[in-house]
Structures are given as structure tokens and as C-alpha cells.
Design a protein around this motif. Structure first.
Motif, PDB file in Angstrom:
ATOM      1  N   MET A  28      41.215 -58.560  15.255  1.00 27.80           N
ATOM      2  CA  MET A  28      42.213 -57.501  15.437  1.00 27.80           C
ATOM      3  C   MET A  28      43.560 -58.123  15.820  1.00 27.80           C
ATOM      4  N   ILE A  29      44.629 -57.604  15.262  1.00 24.21           N
ATOM      5  CA  ILE A  29      45.967 -58.135  15.547  1.00 24.21           C
ATOM      6  C   ILE A  29      46.380 -57.777  16.971  1.00 24.21           C
ATOM      7  N   ASP A  30      46.832 -58.784  17.709  1.00 22.25           N
ATOM      8  CA  ASP A  30      47.310 -58.577  19.074  1.00 22.25           C
ATOM      9  C   ASP A  30      48.685 -57.906  19.036  1.00 22.25           C
ATOM     10  N   LEU A  31      48.845 -56.817  19.801  1.00 26.07           N
ATOM     11  CA  LEU A  31      50.089 -56.053  19.742  1.00 26.07           C
ATOM     12  C   LEU A  31      51.286 -56.855  20.265  1.00 26.07           C
ATOM     13  N   GLN A  32      51.073 -57.648  21.310  1.00 23.88           N
ATOM     14  CA  GLN A  32      52.177 -58.443  21.834  1.00 23.88           C
ATOM     15  C   GLN A  32      52.608 -59.500  20.827  1.00 23.88           C
ATOM     16  N   ALA A  33      51.628 -60.081  20.121  1.00 30.10           N
ATOM     17  CA  ALA A  33      51.961 -61.052  19.086  1.00 30.10           C
ATOM     18  C   ALA A  33      52.748 -60.387  17.961  1.00 30.10           C
ATOM     19  N   LEU A  34      52.345 -59.179  17.592  1.00 29.76           N
ATOM     20  CA  LEU A  34      53.069 -58.436  16.563  1.00 29.76           C
ATOM     21  C   LEU A  34      54.487 -58.122  17.029  1.00 29.76           C
ATOM     22  N   ARG A  35      54.609 -57.720  18.293  1.00 30.80           N
ATOM     23  CA  ARG A  35      55.937 -57.429  18.851  1.00 30.80           C
ATOM     24  C   ARG A  35      56.809 -58.677  18.839  1.00 30.80           C
ATOM     25  N   SER A  36      56.241 -59.819  19.111  1.00 30.79           N
ATOM     26  CA  SER A  36      56.994 -61.075  19.079  1.00 30.79           C
ATOM     27  C   SER A  36      57.505 -61.356  17.672  1.00 30.79           C
ATOM     28  N   LEU A  37      56.654 -61.143  16.669  1.00 31.59           N
ATOM     29  CA  LEU A  37      57.068 -61.395  15.288  1.00 31.59           C
ATOM     30  C   LEU A  37      58.180 -60.425  14.877  1.00 31.59           C
ATOM     31  N   VAL A  38      58.048 -59.161  15.230  1.00 30.06           N
ATOM     32  CA  VAL A  38      59.079 -58.165  14.914  1.00 30.06           C
ATOM     33  C   VAL A  38      60.410 -58.550  15.559  1.00 30.06           C
ATOM     34  N   THR A  39      60.337 -59.051  16.776  1.00 28.78           N
ATOM     35  CA  THR A  39      61.559 -59.431  17.498  1.00 28.78           C
ATOM     36  C   THR A  39      62.185 -60.683  16.896  1.00 28.78           C
ATOM     37  N   ILE A  40      61.375 -61.625  16.445  1.00 33.73           N
ATOM     38  CA  ILE A  40      61.907 -62.816  15.756  1.00 33.73           C
ATOM     39  C   ILE A  40      62.630 -62.399  14.485  1.00 33.73           C
ATOM     40  N   LYS A  45      51.302 -68.333  17.064  1.00 30.24           N
ATOM     41  CA  LYS A  45      50.145 -69.145  16.671  1.00 30.24           C
ATOM     42  C   LYS A  45      48.858 -68.334  16.763  1.00 30.24           C
ATOM     43  N   LYS A  46      48.781 -67.503  17.799  1.00 30.16           N
ATOM     44  CA  LYS A  46      47.609 -66.640  17.955  1.00 30.16           C
ATOM     45  C   LYS A  46      47.511 -65.667  16.785  1.00 30.16           C
ATOM     46  N   LEU A  47      48.642 -65.129  16.383  1.00 28.86           N
ATOM     47  CA  LEU A  47      48.671 -64.206  15.256  1.00 28.86           C
ATOM     48  C   LEU A  47      48.250 -64.905  13.967  1.00 28.86           C
ATOM     49  N   GLU A  48      48.724 -66.126  13.770  1.00 34.00           N
ATOM     50  CA  GLU A  48      48.378 -66.880  12.556  1.00 34.00           C
ATOM     51  C   GLU A  48      46.904 -67.257  12.529  1.00 34.00           C
ATOM     52  N   ARG A  49      46.331 -67.537  13.704  1.00 27.31           N
ATOM     53  CA  ARG A  49      44.889 -67.822  13.750  1.00 27.31           C
ATOM     54  C   ARG A  49      44.094 -66.579  13.384  1.00 27.31           C
ATOM     55  N   LEU A  73      55.323 -67.592   9.857  1.00 31.15           N
ATOM     56  CA  LEU A  73      56.635 -68.222   9.974  1.00 31.15           C
ATOM     57  C   LEU A  73      56.599 -69.567   9.276  1.00 31.15           C
ATOM     58  N   GLU A  74      57.770 -69.976   8.777  1.00 29.56           N
ATOM     59  CA  GLU A  74      57.904 -71.324   8.234  1.00 29.56           C
ATOM     60  C   GLU A  74      59.270 -71.867   8.626  1.00 29.56           C
ATOM     61  N   ARG A  75      59.348 -73.171   8.749  1.00 25.35           N
ATOM     62  CA  ARG A  75      60.594 -73.802   9.170  1.00 25.35           C
ATOM     63  C   ARG A  75      61.658 -73.662   8.083  1.00 25.35           C
ATOM     64  N   GLN A  76      62.894 -73.469   8.547  1.00 28.86           N
ATOM     65  CA  GLN A  76      64.051 -73.438   7.655  1.00 28.86           C
ATOM     66  C   GLN A  76      65.187 -74.170   8.369  1.00 28.86           C
ATOM     67  N   GLY A  77      65.370 -75.453   8.028  1.00 32.40           N
ATOM     68  CA  GLY A  77      66.334 -76.271   8.758  1.00 32.40           C
ATOM     69  C   GLY A  77      65.887 -76.415  10.191  1.00 32.40           C
ATOM     70  N   ARG A  78      66.761 -76.039  11.125  1.00 26.01           N
ATOM     71  CA  ARG A  78      66.410 -76.078  12.543  1.00 26.01           C
ATOM     72  C   ARG A  78      65.828 -74.764  13.041  1.00 26.01           C
ATOM     73  N   GLY A  79      65.789 -73.777  12.150  1.00 26.77           N
ATOM     74  CA  GLY A  79      65.269 -72.483  12.551  1.00 26.77           C
ATOM     75  C   GLY A  79      63.971 -72.145  11.845  1.00 26.77           C
ATOM     76  N   VAL A  80      63.681 -70.858  11.777  1.00 25.96           N
ATOM     77  CA  VAL A  80      62.468 -70.387  11.124  1.00 25.96           C
ATOM     78  C   VAL A  80      62.805 -69.178  10.259  1.00 25.96           C
ATOM     79  N   ARG A  81      61.924 -68.889   9.324  1.00 25.68           N
ATOM     80  CA  ARG A  81      62.023 -67.664   8.546  1.00 25.68           C
ATOM     81  C   ARG A  81      60.622 -67.115   8.329  1.00 25.68           C
ATOM     82  N   LEU A  82      60.543 -65.827   8.075  1.00 26.94           N
ATOM     83  CA  LEU A  82      59.252 -65.198   7.880  1.00 26.94           C
ATOM     84  C   LEU A  82      58.711 -65.502   6.483  1.00 26.94           C
ATOM     85  N   THR A  83      57.410 -65.700   6.413  1.00 27.93           N
ATOM     86  CA  THR A  83      56.746 -65.830   5.126  1.00 27.93           C
ATOM     87  C   THR A  83      56.604 -64.435   4.518  1.00 27.93           C
TER      88      THR A  83
END
Length: 312
Positions: free
Chosen positions: A1-13, A38-42, A49-59
Motif C-alpha cells: 500500500m502506498i504510504d500517504l506521507q511518501a505520496l505527499r512528499s512526491l506531490v510537494t517535490i 525511496k520507501k515509495l519506490e520500494r 524520480l530521476e536525476r537531472q543535472g544537480r536536481g531531480v525530475r519526476l519519471t
């Protein structure tokens, strides 16, 4: 089951564009947010997420989660407010307002709340001064719970879907003049009498500045601004010194001393609507309902001064 806090973190990113900015918005460390991702990805057995230069972007999967999960988080907020007890030991509310409303409405409303014996719950507030356009965005994004904004008739404030607005009333703005000004002895002044005057104004980009810029639009004139400052008290001081005249709303203005007078415009009254805004999902919150009611009560107490005639 998807953790709500992890989902909230992704939405905020996704909203803020980086892990660090998301962590600041959520009140966590960047490391804690990274662990949530990482918990969400597991859980999904796939990267979000994937790296983009020094930052990240959503897959692609990350974007799908945000698109589908964002509304779920808002619905959870709505359900949570519905079951919130009016007698909880403590309630938290993130409140934002433009500066004069913070002083003239929010502070007195919170004082009423704390002094009323009818309230059993402690209201814990986080207060910030924010201009209306930014306040609307922060409410829509979920960065704040309740905002007090102003909406000039000449510069409508766009309220997006999912955000609810309640009008408290109208706030008139007057022209503040030196007491010895040639127009100070009139009950009201016409715009044609002010065309050649130097003006003190809030900084360019502020809504009140834009309202002044449009004041003479149908006369083919742009006001000559000789001084800018974000505080209306400073604009009044400049008028007192004879440097300029100023367009100053009555809300939060306070009594004027004998060195200046305030006169309404006879041919184009300047009026802004004062509104409380919050997300639809917060409509059932007792804290939002009570604070909105107290803000209305404070506004009605001052309505004669705010909506009435300018005082000298």
C-alpha cells in the motif's frame, strides 16, 4: 500500500521542483524526504524520480502518481476536517493575510477567540504576511489554510477552482493630503484636480500600486509617482511632509494626526472587497468556520470607519 506521507512528499517535490525546497515546505529534513521517496519506490518497485543535472525530475510513473494522488490527498484533508471535533484540545491553522488585514482584522479576531469563554479548544496559528495574488496560489497549493485578501474592482483577483471565497465587506480608499493642501478644505476631490500632483505609492507590482496606475486611465494620464514604500504609514508621513499625496485604504490606517486629511474621490470612489479564502476541502473545519466568523465580526465593528466617509 502506498504510504500517504511518501505520496505527499512526491506531490510537494513536483510542486516546488526539488527535494530541498519540498523539505522546507513540509518542515522536514531533505534526508527525511529522500527516505520517503525511496520507501515509495520500494513499494512500487519502480523509480518515481530521476536525476537531472544537480536536481531531480519526476519519471512518467511519478507524474502519474502526482496526477492521481494529489486529488486523493485533498479529499483526505476534506474528510479529516469533517470529523474534526469542535472541542479538541488543540487546533492548528496556517493563516496568511496582507499586512493591513493582519493588523486590522486577524490580530483582533484572534484576541476575540482567546478571550471568549465559549471556546474550549486552543487555536494554534502560524501567521504570515502575504500579498493577495501569492496568497491565492498558496491556498490553492495547500501551503496555507486560510487567507485574507483584497480584491480591487479595477484589478480583479482570480480565484481558481477548488478555492472558496467569502466577502467580509468593502474597504474604501481615500486620497491623503497635507493639511495645508489647496484641496484639503473640500469634502471630496475630483480626479481632474489631482492630475498634476506628485504621488507616493506602494512599490510597482503591488495591487495597490496598479490600482493607482489605473486611476486616471480614462483621462489619458499616468500618475507621477515620486516615492515608493510598502508601508502605508510611510506614505502618510510623506504626505504630512508635503512630498506627495497618496491613495490609502482605510482598513488598518488608524487615526490621522492634524498634519494630514483624507478625502474620498468624488467621481471615481476607490473600493476593494475584503475576502476570506480557503480550499473547498477545508469548508468543514471548525477552526476555519470560527475564525471566519470572528473576522467578519471584527470587520463589522469597523465598518463605519472602513466603509464610511473619509476623516480629516
Amino acid at each position: 500500500m502506498i504510504d500517504l506521507q511518501a505520496l505527499r512528499s512526491l506531490v510537494t517535490i513536483e510542486r516546488y521542483g526539488s527535494v530541498i525546497a519540498a523539505a522546507d515546505a513540509l518542515g522536514f529534513t531533505a534526508s527525511a524526504v529522500s527516505q520517503q521517496i525511496k520507501k515509495l519506490e520500494r513499494t512500487l518497485d519502480a523509480p518515481v524520480l530521476e536525476r537531472q543535472g544537480r536536481g531531480v525530475r519526476l519519471t512518467e510513473r511519478g507524474h502519474l502518481l502526482v496526477a492521481e494522488g494529489g486529488p486523493l490527498l485533498r479529499e483526505l484533508e476534506r474528510v479529516t476536517t469533517l470529523v474534526e471535533s469542535p472541542v479538541l484540545a488543540k487546533r492548528r491553522l496556517r493563516v496568511i493575510a496582507f499586512s493591513t488585514a493582519m493588523r486590522g482584522l486577524v490580530a483582533p479576531a484572534l484576541a476575540l477567540y482567546q478571550s471568549s469563554g465559549a471556546h474550549h479548544a486552543k487555536l494554534e496559528t502560524q501567521l504570515r504576511s502575504v500579498e493577495p495574488e501569492a496568497a491565492v496560489q498558496q491556498i490553492a497549493r495547500g501551503d496555507a489554510d486560510l487567507a485574507v485578501v483584497h480584491n480591487w474592482s479595477s484589478i480583479p483577483l482570480a480565484i481558481p477552482p477548488g478555492v472558496r471565497a467569502q466577502a467580509l465587506g468593502f474597504d474604501e480608499a481615500d486620497v491623503v493630503l497635507p493639511a495645508n493642501h489647496r484641496l484639503a478644505f473640500q469634502a471630496a476631490v475630483a480626479r481632474s484636480e489631482l492630475i498634476d500632483e506628485p504621488w507616493a505609492a506602494t512599490p510597482a507590482g503591488a495591487i495597490c500600486h496598479e490600482a493607482l496606475m489605473r486611476l486616471f486611465a480614462d483621462l489619458g494620464v499616468v500618475p507621477r509617482v515620486v516615492a515608493e514604500d510598502p508601508e502605508f504609514a510611510t506614505l502618510i508621513a510623506l504626505a504630512s511632509a508635503g512630498v506627495a499625496v497618496a491613495l490609502v485604504p482605510r482598513l488598518g490606517r488608524g487615526p490621522l494626526d492634524a498634519s494630514v486629511v483624507a478625502r474620498p474621490l468624488s467621481d471615481a470612489p476607490q473600493r476593494r472587497t475584503i475576502q476570506v479564502i480557503y480550499r473547498d476541502s477545508m469548508a468543514g473545519s471548525p477552526a476555519v468556520t470560527e475564525l471566519t466568523g470572528l473576522l467578519r465580526e471584527v470587520f463589522e465593528r469597523t465598518e463605519g470607519r472602513v466603509g464610511g466617509q473619509g476623516a480629516g
